[in-house]
Design a protein around this motif. Structure first.
Motif, short mmCIF file in Angstrom:
data_model
loop_
_atom_site.label_atom_id
_atom_site.label_comp_id
_atom_site.label_asym_id
_atom_site.label_seq_id
_atom_site.Cartn_x
_atom_site.Cartn_y
_atom_site.Cartn_z
N ALA A 152 1.08 11.98 0.81
CA ALA A 152 1.93 11.12 -0.02
C ALA A 152 3.35 11.06 0.53
N ALA B 129 0.83 -1.21 0.00
CA ALA B 129 0.00 0.00 0.00
C ALA B 129 0.86 1.25 0.00
N MET C 298 3.49 8.82 3.52
CA MET C 298 3.47 7.41 3.11
C MET C 298 4.85 6.95 2.67
N LEU D 224 0.19 3.72 -3.20
CA LEU D 224 -0.69 4.86 -2.98
C LEU D 224 -0.07 6.24 -3.21
N ILE E 49 -0.78 8.02 -6.49
CA ILE E 49 -2.21 8.29 -6.65
C ILE E 49 -2.65 9.46 -5.77
N VAL E 50 -2.13 9.50 -4.55
CA VAL E 50 -2.54 10.51 -3.57
C VAL E 50 -1.87 11.86 -3.82
#
Length: 306
Positions: free
Chosen positions: A259, A243, A262, A247, A250-251
């Motif tokens: 982002a 994940a 992450m 992600l 995309i975020v």
């Protein structure tokens, strides 16, 4: 190599309103080192007066930066826009800000610049703010300003208190990145400030100094210590590596800070960060960094509601 910073040697602390910059300024002031504290927010800088001079300056303004560097012997710089977004994102602001600082330092004949970077910094790091630190280091080297790069490991205040302890204390659940078995080295911000103060006293130049502490630990090990401290249930929520890889792209168009967080989580889960040689520079500069256990023992069991 070491001796007290001469009383006439004024130090400019760039980023004094930040957590680390403030710790460095206070440590120097406690040792009677003349300090000029620089930050964007004049109101926040007021806490340093009258014991220290203050300079409310935006690093985009070379003229005001040069004025702030007049009469300065050395600079310690911690300023960053790590959680910035849009026009204030670190990718748009930080490198040019440090190019301006280097120009100001040259204009004012500053003797040395100590820049607080990050241990393991590379041009192709998976986290944007780590790549940016590499480019800042490169800009400082290219500027010709005599420098020292101070490269600390993971801050306990961030990775232990803000990320792990907060959720355990408030929700009774530890948030773990990946399987939690990747090893990192941890250092307290006050000990990073200690390294900075000792480097200011030294004569070293054009070197990189890695700074870490005694604790090489996994997130699971840190979580266990925190759970014992807070008498928590021991529940853990693991964020899958897949994940954290998928992600961020995309975020990012919608929330670049999320982002970035992450990618930081992915870095903490997948990039080995042990620092078994931490004691070499600790001994060299006469710093005794605290352990993660000591740091956790000092954490309040409950946050005050104030």
């Amino acid at each position: 190599m070491h001796g007290a910073v001469p009383a006439t040697s004024r130090v400019l602390v760039v980023g004094a309103n930040g957590q680390l910059g403030g710790a460095i300024a206070r440590k120097l002031m406690a040792s009677s080192v003349p300090v000029r504290a620089l930050g964007r927010n004049a109101q926040a800088l007021a806490r340093f007066a009258p014991a220290a001079e203050t300079a409310a300056v935006d690093m985009r303004d070379v003229q005001k930066l040069t004025e702030a560097c007049r009469g300065i012997d050395q600079i310690v710089a911690t300023a960053n826009n790590n959680m910035g977004r849009g026009p204030a994102s670190p990718g748009r602001t930080d490198v040019s800000a440090y190019q301006n600082l280097c120009a100001a330092a040259r204009n004012a004949s500053v003797r040395r610049l100590i820049y607080v970077s990050f241990r393991g910094v590379t041009a192709d790091a998976p986290v944007d703010i780590f790549r940016i630190k590499w480019y800042i280091e490169d800009a400082i080297k290219r500027s010709g300003v005599p420098h020292v790069m101070l490269r600390p490991t993971a801050f306990m205040e961030t990775w232990i208190d803000q990320i792990l302890a907060k959720d355990i204390r408030e929700k009774g659940v530890a948030t773990i990145f990946g399987d939690g078995n990747n090893v990192a080295n941890y250092i307290a911000i006050d000990d990073v400030a200690g390294f900075a103060a000792k480097i200011l006293e030294s004569t070293i130049v054009n070197e990189a100094v890695d700074a870490g502490g005694p604790s090489n630990m996994t997130q699971n090990q840190v979580a266990s210590l925190l759970e014992r401290r807070f008498q928590s249930s021991g529940k853990r929520r693991h964020i899958p590596v897949a994940a954290m890889r998928l992600l961020p792209p995309i975020v990012r168009p919608f929330n670049e800070v999320t982002a970035r967080l992450m990618t930081l989580g992915l870095y903490s889960a997948t990039v080995p960060q042990a620092f078994p040689q931490w004691q070499l520079n600790a001994d060299r500069f006469g710093v005794s960094p605290m352990t993660a256990e000591s740091y956790i023992d000092r954490l309040p069991v409950r946050r005050s509601s104030a």
